[in-house]
Scaffold this active site. Structure first.
Site, PDB file in Angstrom:
ATOM      1  N   ASP A 133      -2.765  -1.481  -3.606  1.00  0.00           N
ATOM      2  CA  ASP A 133      -3.874  -0.542  -3.471  1.00  0.00           C
ATOM      3  C   ASP A 133      -4.071   0.367  -4.682  1.00  0.00           C
ATOM      4  OD1 ASP A 133      -1.665   1.113  -3.001  1.00  0.00           O
ATOM      5  OD2 ASP A 133      -2.414   1.899  -1.103  1.00  0.00           O
ATOM      6  N   SER A 147       0.839  -1.193   0.000  1.00  0.00           N
ATOM      7  CA  SER A 147       0.000   0.000   0.000  1.00  0.00           C
ATOM      8  C   SER A 147       0.874   1.244   0.000  1.00  0.00           C
ATOM      9  CB  SER A 147      -0.900   0.020   1.245  1.00  0.00           C
ATOM     10  OG  SER A 147      -1.618   1.235   1.326  1.00  0.00           O
ATOM     11  N   HIS A 148       0.318   2.319  -0.470  1.00  0.00           N
ATOM     12  CA  HIS A 148       1.005   3.600  -0.385  1.00  0.00           C
ATOM     13  C   HIS A 148       1.110   4.075   1.067  1.00  0.00           C
ATOM     14  CE1 HIS A 148       0.521   3.641  -4.692  1.00  0.00           C
ATOM     15  NE2 HIS A 148       1.250   4.733  -4.749  1.00  0.00           N
ATOM     16  N   SER A 149       0.260   3.544   1.925  1.00  0.00           N
ATOM     17  CA  SER A 149       0.238   3.920   3.334  1.00  0.00           C
ATOM     18  C   SER A 149       0.695   2.744   4.196  1.00  0.00           C
ATOM     19  CB  SER A 149      -1.183   4.316   3.750  1.00  0.00           C
ATOM     20  OG  SER A 149      -1.301   4.352   5.156  1.00  0.00           O
ATOM     21  N   GLY A 174       3.627   6.391  -0.585  1.00  0.00           N
ATOM     22  CA  GLY A 174       4.317   5.898  -1.769  1.00  0.00           C
ATOM     23  C   GLY A 174       4.674   4.444  -1.588  1.00  0.00           C
TER      24      GLY A 174
END
Length: 129
Positions: A69, A10-12, A45
């Protein structure tokens, strides 16, 4: 029994960790599982290097299914797969599935001993057509 491993990208970091936590709570520890999120600076990112580390952590001779994601996570995951040794490349797939639901259903399928192809197809059934 070798079970398909699951990687959540995921970016998070919080989203990735939360999805992994759901998988663990619902499936237990029978399935190799790793997650990564955020860029090296700690911002939103993804990082090819972190994805490669997660693949190694979740590695199974049965293969690894990656759940992502957003588009950048998919692109970086595909790049990571291309950087793997040739003998591993064919045993890692990026699933076109919702990250949370896909990870849970993929891990559930993997916990039962399903093949990488079945794990991928089952997760991808959740994608809107």
């Amino acid at each position: 029994m070798n079970r398909v491993g699951i990687v959540i990208v995921s970016h998070s970091p919080k989203v990735a960790e939360g999805a992994a936590d759901m998988v663990r709570q619902m499936v237990g520890n029978e399935v190799p599982l790793a997650w990564c999120g955020g860029d090296p600076a700690g911002n939103l990112g993804t990082s090819v290097e972190r994805i490669l580390e997660a693949i190694d952590k979740a590695w199974s001779e049965a293969g690894v299914a990656i759940l992502v994601d957003l588009g950048g996570a998919e692109t970086n995951s595909e790049m990571a797969v291309e950087m793997l040794p040739e003998d591993r490349q064919g045993r890692v797939v990026v699933c076109n599935a919702p990250i949370v639901e896909g990870a849970v259903i993929a891990a559930t399928e993997a916990s039962g001993g399903s093949s990488l192809d079945i794990v991928r197809r089952t997760a991808e059934e959740l994608s809107p057509q």
